[in-house]
Motif scaffolding. Structure first.
Motif, PDB file in Angstrom:
ATOM      1  N   GLY A 185      -1.308   2.366   4.018  1.00 18.74           N
ATOM      2  CA  GLY A 185      -0.460   1.192   4.072  1.00 18.74           C
ATOM      3  C   GLY A 185       0.586   1.301   5.160  1.00 18.74           C
ATOM      4  O   GLY A 185       0.779   0.386   5.963  1.00 18.74           O
ATOM      5  N   GLY A 187       0.784  -1.232   0.000  1.00 17.52           N
ATOM      6  CA  GLY A 187       0.000   0.000   0.000  1.00 17.52           C
ATOM      7  C   GLY A 187       0.809   1.271   0.000  1.00 17.52           C
ATOM      8  O   GLY A 187       1.969   1.312  -0.421  1.00 17.52           O
ATOM      9  N   CYS A 239      -3.632  -3.915  -6.619  1.00 18.28           N
ATOM     10  CA  CYS A 239      -4.235  -4.561  -5.453  1.00 18.28           C
ATOM     11  C   CYS A 239      -4.870  -5.894  -5.832  1.00 18.28           C
ATOM     12  O   CYS A 239      -4.727  -6.900  -5.123  1.00 18.28           O
ATOM     13  CB  CYS A 239      -5.291  -3.652  -4.821  1.00 18.28           C
ATOM     14  SG  CYS A 239      -4.629  -2.211  -3.966  1.00 18.28           S
TER      15      CYS A 239
END
Length: 305
Positions: free
Chosen positions: A40, A7, A145
């Protein structure tokens, strides 16, 4: 077993103001802080502080912000060996306002975070070998992702996905989620209505389950947390604390949840871990500095059992 976080990592500039500004309005703030953030990064630091060996996969720029962020986060003992220094994009930044009620507005300039691609996914996949949980958010490209989640599935790693900042998601995304953890606003964007109570949250959770999610966990802020899967459901009331800053409370929640899952704790207990971690984060200013430590989480859960 370790946790891998795929992230964003930012430098946050947070201003404290009497109220959130309206369009065209200039306010006199009381103070500001500059600290590392990014969903993240926050989740990685919190997971590490809560006791899980944590590996972070992401990007920073080659600028001063990037150097400073890596220095500070490295001191938290997060494994940063898979963070790339991107020569073409600046380090992400977030401009945050926090009012006297601890509510906030956030402007994100993604920079290197939105340059994540297949090469970053490959690095993430490489370090998932001994991982129990992969943590995802949406401050990096959705395609990256999705590919990271698929890699996790292939390796038997559980995916904890925080759909924030929320955007409409393709059907395949939900099928890759062992856990989805939206707040009220994110739930509204994803299912079409804003849950105001546990009953609403149950209705939303069932919609997520129908889309293929393993477990839906609906964060209702000061009203508590609702969770549901095919085998069980429940509600965790909020922990009683005095909030001063809600920035990154959701990140702390996800870290508490993920660490408990990585340790094999039952779902109800894992949600309590998340709720306690999120509550602690609201009692301190900033993102990274607010992330909870394991001893204080254990103490809060013991005191309010």
């Amino acid at each position: 077993m370790s946790i891998v976080v795929f992230g964003s990592i930012n430098m946050d500039l947070t201003a404290y103001v009497p109220k959130l500004p309206q369009p065209g309005e200039t306010l006199q703030g009381s103070s500001y802080i500059t600290v590392p953030g990014g969903k993240g990064n926050n989740q990685a630091v919190a997971a590490c502080r809560l006791g899980a060996p944590t590996k972070f996969v992401g990007r920073v720029g080659t600028d001063g912000f990037g150097e400073e962020v890596l220095k500070i986060v490295g001191e938290q003992k997060v494994d940063l060996s898979q963070v790339m220094k991107d020569p073409e994009h600046g380090t992400g930044i977030a401009v945050i306002c926090v009012d006297k009620n601890a509510e906030n507005t956030i402007i994100i300039i993604s920079g290197a975070n939105f340059a994540l691609d297949d090469s970053d996914v490959a690095r993430a996949s490489k370090v998932m070998t001994d991982a129990k949980v992969l943590m995802l958010q949406l401050e990096v490209p959705l395609d990256a992702c999705l590919k990271a989640a698929k890699a996790a599935k292939e390796k038997g790693v559980q995916v904890v996905w925080d759909p924030a900042p929320a955007v409409p998601l393709p059907d395949e995304a939900f099928k890759l989620m062992d856990f989805i953890t939206p707040n009220e606003t994110e739930t509204e964007i994803l299912v079409g209505f804003k849950p105001e109570n546990a009953e609403d949250a149950s209705r939303a959770a069932k919609l997520f389950l129908a889309k293929g999610v393993g477990t839906a966990i609906i964060k209702l802020g000061a009203r508590g947390v609702y969770y549901e899967n095919e085998k069980e459901s429940g509600f965790v009331p909020p922990y009683k604390v005095t909030p001063i800053d809600t920035v990154a409370a959701g990140d702390a929640f996800n870290a508490g949840l993920a660490v408990a899952i990585s340790e094999g704790k039952p779902l109800a207990e894992a949600v309590h871990w998340g709720a306690a971690a999120g509550a602690i984060a609201t009692t301190r200013k900033g993102a990274l500095p607010a992330m909870p430590h394991r001893d204080e989480l254990m103490q809060l859960m013991k005191e309010q059992a």
